[in-house]
Motif scaffolding. Structure first.
Motif, short mmCIF file in Angstrom:
data_model
loop_
_atom_site.label_atom_id
_atom_site.label_comp_id
_atom_site.label_asym_id
_atom_site.label_seq_id
_atom_site.Cartn_x
_atom_site.Cartn_y
_atom_site.Cartn_z
N UNK A 219 -5.95 12.32 25.02
CA UNK A 219 -5.54 11.16 24.25
C UNK A 219 -5.02 11.60 22.89
N UNK A 220 -3.93 10.99 22.46
CA UNK A 220 -3.35 11.29 21.16
C UNK A 220 -3.96 10.38 20.11
N UNK A 221 -4.42 10.97 19.00
CA UNK A 221 -4.99 10.23 17.88
C UNK A 221 -4.08 10.39 16.67
N UNK A 222 -3.85 9.29 15.97
CA UNK A 222 -3.08 9.31 14.74
C UNK A 222 -3.88 8.56 13.68
N UNK A 223 -3.99 9.12 12.50
CA UNK A 223 -4.76 8.49 11.43
C UNK A 223 -4.06 8.71 10.10
N UNK B 145 0.79 -1.22 0.00
CA UNK B 145 0.00 0.00 0.00
C UNK B 145 0.82 1.26 0.00
N UNK B 146 0.18 2.30 -0.48
CA UNK B 146 0.75 3.64 -0.52
C UNK B 146 0.15 4.44 0.62
N UNK B 147 0.96 4.77 1.62
CA UNK B 147 0.49 5.50 2.78
C UNK B 147 0.54 7.00 2.48
N UNK B 148 -0.51 7.71 2.88
CA UNK B 148 -0.57 9.14 2.61
C UNK B 148 -1.38 9.83 3.69
N UNK B 149 -1.24 11.15 3.71
CA UNK B 149 -2.10 12.00 4.54
C UNK B 149 -2.10 11.70 6.01
N UNK B 150 -0.94 11.65 6.72
CA UNK B 150 -1.01 11.42 8.16
C UNK B 150 -1.70 12.57 8.86
N UNK B 151 -2.47 12.24 9.90
CA UNK B 151 -3.13 13.24 10.73
C UNK B 151 -2.80 12.96 12.18
N UNK B 152 -2.80 13.99 13.00
CA UNK B 152 -2.53 13.82 14.42
C UNK B 152 -3.30 14.88 15.20
N UNK B 153 -3.85 14.50 16.34
CA UNK B 153 -4.57 15.45 17.17
C UNK B 153 -4.76 14.86 18.56
N UNK C 299 -6.41 4.02 12.17
CA UNK C 299 -6.59 4.99 13.25
C UNK C 299 -6.12 4.37 14.55
N UNK C 300 -5.21 5.03 15.22
CA UNK C 300 -4.72 4.54 16.51
C UNK C 300 -4.77 5.68 17.52
N UNK C 301 -4.96 5.33 18.77
CA UNK C 301 -5.00 6.33 19.82
C UNK C 301 -4.45 5.73 21.11
N UNK C 302 -4.03 6.59 22.01
CA UNK C 302 -3.46 6.14 23.28
C UNK C 302 -4.58 5.93 24.29
N UNK C 303 -4.55 4.80 24.96
CA UNK C 303 -5.53 4.50 25.99
C UNK C 303 -5.13 5.08 27.33
N UNK C 304 -5.90 4.81 28.38
CA UNK C 304 -5.59 5.33 29.71
C UNK C 304 -4.21 4.92 30.22
N UNK C 305 -3.72 3.75 29.78
CA UNK C 305 -2.41 3.29 30.21
C UNK C 305 -1.29 3.77 29.31
N UNK C 306 -1.61 4.61 28.32
CA UNK C 306 -0.59 5.14 27.42
C UNK C 306 -0.27 4.25 26.25
N UNK C 307 -0.85 3.03 26.22
CA UNK C 307 -0.58 2.12 25.11
C UNK C 307 -1.47 2.45 23.92
N UNK C 308 -0.98 2.06 22.74
CA UNK C 308 -1.71 2.36 21.52
C UNK C 308 -2.83 1.35 21.31
N UNK C 309 -3.99 1.86 20.95
CA UNK C 309 -5.12 1.05 20.54
C UNK C 309 -5.39 1.31 19.06
#
Length: 444
Positions: free
Chosen positions: A273-277, A259-267, A292-302
């Motif tokens: 919580x940090x979101x990355x898409x 795949x061709x990855x494009x358009x990273x987003x972060x907020x 789409x991944x985000x940090x949970x209460x324990x700081x780990x990525x979901x």
């Protein structure tokens, strides 16, 4: 400047407004009628050749709903500000005084208290920024890099937190390694630089910046694209009590080779919580994977990836403060506009945006405080370019309306932002007879 109300839209008119579209019986979910208002020209008048090559606008909204628009034209950097409480546009301001001319599109960010920061890259002098402060307006620009330092620099992001701290992300081309070194420059509330953080090295300059402040520290994150399809994030923290910096090693969020990855987003959402898409277009099957991944209460990525199954063209991504998100994209060739929404940790199946005419192009999306998804896209009406809008609330999609219709003009790079209260800000480029201009329309 005359302030007019046009069928539910508040419009500022200077006598340079574009003609409104024809009426229609449709009504949007928030009461907006099908007739579109005249639009305000934010750049110089059409006969002024200085703004013929106006670039894509950058738009930010502060906590009071004031709208800041920054754009480049002829190597110059210009800004307009809409004061929501007074329903008026302030005068056009040139930011690049002192020869700090831009060669990339400038970016702007605003915070809850009304402060704003504009940033741009200069031809041979690195990065420059200008601060907006309530009561005093735009300040004189300042260099973030010394003259001649890192001359081939790409601006990748700008952000402010609620306390006035700022961050500017950039990628500097390293001639020895033939790769881009990613950095984030942190600024104190008074504008003084605090630290320049190295975030990673990549062959791709694309990156997304996110910032979140608390009483004790300022968290910064940069999502960037690595080699062989990898998506990475580098996080750091500025601890205020001891004025110290902590940088973590880069984390690999995705390492699929297909795949061709494009358009990273972060907020960061309202809970910190940090979101990355990002979107990944599969080579093997022409399918679109939304990651789409985000940090949970324990700081780990979901993680919540979804296979949307539609070959995509242009797209946009919106994140609300409660962590919900929406992704809007155009099917390849502009045949249809699609959307997917994230709630409770999962993405919905791809759904067509109701009533979106073909061919659809350049979608832009925003989630407002009520959770309503606002979408604007360009599509012709009777052979003429037009911008369309719709709103999806709990009861479904509203009837699409025409936000702006032109005559012989083309609309490009529309930017949509939700206001803190009911309403939205829409800014776009207009091309007419070779003349580019930045326009805007603001419903209440």
């Amino acid at each position: 400047m005359a302030i007019r109300r046009w069928q539910g839209w508040v419009v500022a008119a200077l006598g340079l407004a574009v003609a409104a579209c024809g009426g229609g019986a449709g009504t949007g979910g928030d009461g907006t009628h099908c007739a579109a208002p005249p639009a305000e020209r934010l750049s110089h008048p059409e006969e002024d050749t200085a703004h013929r090559d106006a670039g894509a606008p950058s738009v930010a909204v502060d906590g009071a709903g004031n709208v800041l628009v920054v754009f480049g034209a002829g190597g110059e950097v210009w800004a307009r500000r809409y004061v929501l409480a007074e329903a008026r546009w302030e005068p056009l301001v040139r930011l690049d005084v002192g020869g700090l001319r831009a060669w990339t599109h400038p970016l702007v960010a605003a915070d809850a208290s009304g402060h704003a920061l504009a940033a741009w890259a200069t031809p041979a002098q690195g990065l420059a920024v200008a601060h907006f402060r309530p009561g005093t307006g735009w300040q004189a620009p300042q260099f973030l890099l010394n003259e001649g330092e890192l001359p081939d620099t790409r601006l990748t992001g700008v952000a402010l937190d609620a306390g006035g701290h700022a961050a500017v992300a950039f990628a500097a081309f390293n001639t020895l390694s033939a790769r881009f070194d990613h950095f984030v420059q942190l600024l104190r509330p008074d504008g003084d630089p605090r630290a320049e953080l190295p975030m990673g090295t990549s062959a791709n300059p694309e990156a997304a910046l996110a910032l979140h402040g608390s009483e004790e520290r300022l968290d910064v994150a940069l999502v960037w694209l690595g080699s062989v399809g990898r998506t990475l994030v580098t996080r750091g923290s500025w601890w205020f009590p001891r004025d110290s910096m902590v940088i973590q090693d880069a984390e690999v969020l995705q390492a699929e080779l297909d795949g061709d990855v494009r358009g990273p987003r972060a907020a960061y959402d309202g809970t910190g919580r940090l979101h990355a898409a990002w979107a990944r277009q599969l080579v093997s099957s022409d399918a679109l994977i939304l990651e789409h991944q985000w940090t949970g209460p324990d700081g780990r990525w979901q993680s919540a990836p979804v296979r949307l199954g539609v070959l995509a063209g242009r797209d946009d991504w919106a994140l609300a403060t409660d962590g919900s998100a929406s992704f809007v994209w155009v099917e390849d060739g502009g045949a249809r506009l699609w959307a997917s929404t994230l709630t409770d940790g999962g993405w919905s199946a791809a759904e067509p945006v109701a009533g979106s005419p073909a061919p659809a192009r350049t979608p832009t999306a925003a989630l407002d405080a009520r959770g309503a998804l606002r979408v604007v896209w360009s599509a012709p009406v009777q052979g003429m370019p037009a911008l369309h809008r719709t709103v999806r609330e709990a009861e479904g999609w509203s009837t699409p309306t025409v936000a702006h219709a032109g005559t012989d003009e083309a609309h490009t790079t529309p930017v949509l932002r939700a206001l803190p209260a009911r309403g939205e800000a829409l800014v776009w480029l207009r091309q007419r007879g070779g003349v580019h201009a930045v326009l805007g329309a603001l419903p209440p």
